[in-house]
Motif scaffolding. Sequence first.
Motif, PDB file in Angstrom:
ATOM      1  N   PHE A  40       4.375  -0.333   4.541  1.00  0.00           N
ATOM      2  CA  PHE A  40       5.122  -0.055   3.319  1.00  0.00           C
ATOM      3  C   PHE A  40       4.230   0.275   2.124  1.00  0.00           C
ATOM      4  CE2 PHE A  40       8.385  -2.624   5.593  1.00  0.00           C
ATOM      5  CZ  PHE A  40       9.387  -1.660   5.608  1.00  0.00           C
ATOM      6  N   THR A  41       2.955   0.008   2.237  1.00  0.00           N
ATOM      7  CA  THR A  41       2.052   0.300   1.118  1.00  0.00           C
ATOM      8  C   THR A  41       1.117   1.470   1.396  1.00  0.00           C
ATOM      9  OG1 THR A  41       0.408  -1.305   1.937  1.00  0.00           O
ATOM     10  CG2 THR A  41       2.063  -2.102   0.371  1.00  0.00           C
ATOM     11  N   ARG A  42       1.222   2.079   2.554  1.00  0.00           N
ATOM     12  CA  ARG A  42       0.257   3.127   2.913  1.00  0.00           C
ATOM     13  C   ARG A  42       0.370   4.364   2.036  1.00  0.00           C
ATOM     14  NH1 ARG A  42       4.674   4.123   5.904  1.00  0.00           N
ATOM     15  NH2 ARG A  42       5.044   6.244   6.694  1.00  0.00           N
ATOM     16  N   LYS A  43       1.550   4.619   1.464  1.00  0.00           N
ATOM     17  CA  LYS A  43       1.745   5.814   0.635  1.00  0.00           C
ATOM     18  C   LYS A  43       1.785   5.494  -0.859  1.00  0.00           C
ATOM     19  CE  LYS A  43       4.221   8.496   4.157  1.00  0.00           C
ATOM     20  NZ  LYS A  43       5.480   9.244   4.475  1.00  0.00           N
ATOM     21  N   LEU A  44       1.561   4.239  -1.204  1.00  0.00           N
ATOM     22  CA  LEU A  44       1.558   3.884  -2.619  1.00  0.00           C
ATOM     23  C   LEU A  44       0.299   4.395  -3.305  1.00  0.00           C
ATOM     24  CD1 LEU A  44       2.839   0.174  -2.650  1.00  0.00           C
ATOM     25  CD2 LEU A  44       4.086   2.223  -3.340  1.00  0.00           C
ATOM     26  N   ASP A  45       0.429   4.683  -4.589  1.00  0.00           N
ATOM     27  CA  ASP A  45      -0.723   5.086  -5.393  1.00  0.00           C
ATOM     28  C   ASP A  45      -1.421   3.816  -5.876  1.00  0.00           C
ATOM     29  OD1 ASP A  45      -2.566   6.469  -6.837  1.00  0.00           O
ATOM     30  OD2 ASP A  45      -1.209   7.047  -8.467  1.00  0.00           O
ATOM     31  N   ILE A  46      -2.395   3.347  -5.109  1.00  0.00           N
ATOM     32  CA  ILE A  46      -3.100   2.105  -5.415  1.00  0.00           C
ATOM     33  C   ILE A  46      -4.604   2.337  -5.347  1.00  0.00           C
ATOM     34  CG2 ILE A  46      -1.282   0.514  -4.713  1.00  0.00           C
ATOM     35  CD1 ILE A  46      -2.528   0.331  -1.985  1.00  0.00           C
ATOM     36  N   HIS A  47      -5.332   1.370  -5.855  1.00  0.00           N
ATOM     37  CA  HIS A  47      -6.794   1.453  -5.863  1.00  0.00           C
ATOM     38  C   HIS A  47      -7.316   1.544  -4.426  1.00  0.00           C
ATOM     39  CE1 HIS A  47     -10.983   0.490  -6.732  1.00  0.00           C
ATOM     40  NE2 HIS A  47     -10.710   0.630  -8.013  1.00  0.00           N
ATOM     41  N   PRO A  48      -8.328   2.374  -4.162  1.00  0.00           N
ATOM     42  CA  PRO A  48      -8.874   2.475  -2.797  1.00  0.00           C
ATOM     43  C   PRO A  48      -9.348   1.133  -2.248  1.00  0.00           C
ATOM     44  CG  PRO A  48      -9.695   4.267  -4.164  1.00  0.00           C
ATOM     45  CD  PRO A  48      -8.939   3.357  -5.077  1.00  0.00           C
ATOM     46  N   ALA A  49      -9.847   0.254  -3.112  1.00  0.00           N
ATOM     47  CA  ALA A  49     -10.289  -1.060  -2.634  1.00  0.00           C
ATOM     48  C   ALA A  49      -9.119  -1.865  -2.074  1.00  0.00           C
ATOM     49  CB  ALA A  49     -10.956  -1.824  -3.773  1.00  0.00           C
ATOM     50  N   VAL A  50      -7.951  -1.732  -2.687  1.00  0.00           N
ATOM     51  CA  VAL A  50      -6.769  -2.443  -2.194  1.00  0.00           C
ATOM     52  C   VAL A  50      -6.344  -1.890  -0.847  1.00  0.00           C
ATOM     53  CG1 VAL A  50      -4.372  -3.058  -2.702  1.00  0.00           C
ATOM     54  CG2 VAL A  50      -6.045  -2.943  -4.556  1.00  0.00           C
ATOM     55  N   LYS A  51      -6.379  -0.571  -0.703  1.00  0.00           N
ATOM     56  CA  LYS A  51      -6.045   0.055   0.591  1.00  0.00           C
ATOM     57  C   LYS A  51      -6.982  -0.435   1.685  1.00  0.00           C
ATOM     58  CE  LYS A  51      -3.863   4.412  -0.839  1.00  0.00           C
ATOM     59  NZ  LYS A  51      -2.668   4.280   0.009  1.00  0.00           N
ATOM     60  N   SER A  52      -8.276  -0.459   1.384  1.00  0.00           N
ATOM     61  CA  SER A  52      -9.257  -0.905   2.380  1.00  0.00           C
ATOM     62  C   SER A  52      -9.035  -2.369   2.739  1.00  0.00           C
ATOM     63  CB  SER A  52     -10.667  -0.701   1.843  1.00  0.00           C
ATOM     64  OG  SER A  52     -10.908   0.669   1.554  1.00  0.00           O
ATOM     65  N   LEU A  53      -8.705  -3.178   1.744  1.00  0.00           N
ATOM     66  CA  LEU A  53      -8.499  -4.601   1.986  1.00  0.00           C
ATOM     67  C   LEU A  53      -7.276  -4.844   2.858  1.00  0.00           C
ATOM     68  CD1 LEU A  53      -9.556  -7.394   1.411  1.00  0.00           C
ATOM     69  CD2 LEU A  53      -8.291  -7.399  -0.738  1.00  0.00           C
ATOM     70  N   ILE A  54      -6.217  -4.099   2.649  1.00  0.00           N
ATOM     71  CA  ILE A  54      -5.023  -4.242   3.487  1.00  0.00           C
ATOM     72  C   ILE A  54      -5.341  -3.846   4.919  1.00  0.00           C
ATOM     73  CG2 ILE A  54      -2.694  -3.374   3.885  1.00  0.00           C
ATOM     74  CD1 ILE A  54      -2.385  -3.096   0.867  1.00  0.00           C
ATOM     75  N   GLY A  55      -6.084  -2.759   5.084  1.00  0.00           N
ATOM     76  CA  GLY A  55      -6.474  -2.342   6.433  1.00  0.00           C
ATOM     77  C   GLY A  55      -7.339  -3.383   7.131  1.00  0.00           C
ATOM     78  N   ALA A  56      -8.276  -3.968   6.399  1.00  0.00           N
ATOM     79  CA  ALA A  56      -9.126  -5.012   6.984  1.00  0.00           C
ATOM     80  C   ALA A  56      -8.314  -6.241   7.360  1.00  0.00           C
ATOM     81  CB  ALA A  56     -10.234  -5.386   5.999  1.00  0.00           C
ATOM     82  N   THR A  57      -7.299  -6.563   6.557  1.00  0.00           N
ATOM     83  CA  THR A  57      -6.452  -7.716   6.862  1.00  0.00           C
ATOM     84  C   THR A  57      -5.655  -7.488   8.144  1.00  0.00           C
ATOM     85  OG1 THR A  57      -6.248  -8.140   4.481  1.00  0.00           O
ATOM     86  CG2 THR A  57      -4.680  -9.244   5.917  1.00  0.00           C
ATOM     87  N   VAL A  58      -5.179  -6.274   8.348  1.00  0.00           N
ATOM     88  CA  VAL A  58      -4.480  -5.956   9.603  1.00  0.00           C
ATOM     89  C   VAL A  58      -5.421  -6.144  10.788  1.00  0.00           C
ATOM     90  CG1 VAL A  58      -3.357  -4.114  10.914  1.00  0.00           C
ATOM     91  CG2 VAL A  58      -2.872  -4.366   8.479  1.00  0.00           C
ATOM     92  N   GLY A  59      -6.649  -5.665  10.649  1.00  0.00           N
ATOM     93  CA  GLY A  59      -7.612  -5.826  11.733  1.00  0.00           C
ATOM     94  C   GLY A  59      -7.922  -7.285  12.016  1.00  0.00           C
ATOM     95  N   MET A  60      -8.067  -8.094  10.964  1.00  0.00           N
ATOM     96  CA  MET A  60      -8.363  -9.513  11.149  1.00  0.00           C
ATOM     97  C   MET A  60      -7.187 -10.241  11.785  1.00  0.00           C
ATOM     98  SD  MET A  60     -10.720 -11.720  10.833  1.00  0.00           S
ATOM     99  CE  MET A  60     -10.295 -13.042  11.962  1.00  0.00           C
TER     100      MET A  60
END
Length: 498
Positions: free
Chosen positions: A417-437
């Motif tokens: 639900f957040t993949r298309k939001l206009d957010i800071h790149p650091a937040v996008k990377s952090l969400i992706g890392a959380t999915v991996g963890m």
Amino acid sequence: MARIKISKGHCSSTFPKNEKLRSLNPHIHGHRERRREMFQSRVFASILKRNKGVSIINNAITNLRGTKKTPFNHLRDIHQQQNPSSRSFLYGFKSLSKGHNCQYVPSSTRKMSTVAASVGSESKEGLRLLVNGGPRAQKMVGIWLFGSAAWVFSMVILGGVTRLTRSGLSMTDWKFTGGLPPLSNEDWLIEFEKYKQSPEYKIVNKGMNVEDFKFIYWMEYAHRMWGRGLGIIFALPFSWFLRKGYVTVRLGAKLCGLFALGAGQGLIGWWMVKSGLEEPASEYAQPRVSPYRLAAHLTSAFVIYSGLFWTALSVVMPEPPAESLAWVRGAAKVKRLALPVSLIVGVTAVSGAFVAGNDAGHAFNTFPKMGDAWIPGDIFDLKPVIRNFFENTSTVQLDHRILAITSLTSIGALWWFTRKLDIHPAVKSLIGATVGMATLQVSLGISTLLSYVPVSLGTAHQAGALTLLTFMILLNHTVRKPSASLLKSLPQVVKTAM
């Protein structure tokens, strides 16, 4: 034209000075006026070079002479054309007085920290820093808090190893300050005799020799002393920072609360161990600590770690990453989703403590089914029914499975639900890392279950739970609302270089 030469003494001795000069020659009076104006201009220019009183003098002259262009105005225009820095100073000064974001820092104050500048405006703009003393103090306090959080993390890992090796009941007494370990064979025999009186030795470890006892004793001793070491590395720097004046009242209150929790953690640990030294309900039941007390001990450690980590982040990162109002709005949307997901992750971690307390990982070592059934038939055997969720092995493991899959699904939904939001790149990377963890943690849990809970995988699974919680804390801290001063300075969208 003939010039009239008048001596100074004649002028001053015969008639009034100004009237005599005007009557003899108007050019002399004009010359005096020009000299007076030149003197004023030099005074004003000197003041201008020192960057003092510019607006006050200019306003005074304007009020006295109206809008007429004065020598000061003329010289100021020339000075600003030749010295743009003075114009920057004037503009920065006016901007600061109006609350603008443009700030001019004179050379004499460039060495002052930006943190100190923020402290000066905190009451006006709403940003409250946790550390006094500038960036150096901020860095020192941040390193200390991150180090303390890492120490707690290592304690959780060591506690997991202690539990998995069944070492937690090897020490049958407890002192708040601790003591020296056995140093001679006689001391070891005395401690071993104490352990022989415990239910664990009589039912589980009967026939154990002294050398095997030394291993489990050292594991428990190391865990206890590691906790006392945390108290030392926390209290001593804390006292020094207080003496230096680096710690604000707000930060001091938080750290005092965390220190009290840490001191209470030792008491909770002994309260937990004491429950395992009591005789079990039946001769066929293995002695083990109370699952409620173990859950309280582990949950308290998680709370202390979370508090230290969050506080450390707040010290070194007083503002979240934000470069536009669009990113701030996107972060607010992420926060609304991240908070409930974090709650699910936390509840899942606590349910794991009940799995450990009931030794539920040694039952139903199959996946995805639990034995031959999807849901065991004895999940509500205990009365009252609420006891099954904390004491029934089948129910506890089923709950943990459901919560683990729910955590993974909710974190995946957060990413979707957040993949298309206009957010800071650091937040996008952090969400992706959380999915991996989260994916890794579920995989570790399944592997631990299928392998009958080996020490290595069980320890890794417990470390993975705290790591996943760390990612969620970092995500929530990153998407928090910026201060009013930062919001005022942000553009609507991020400016990209052409």
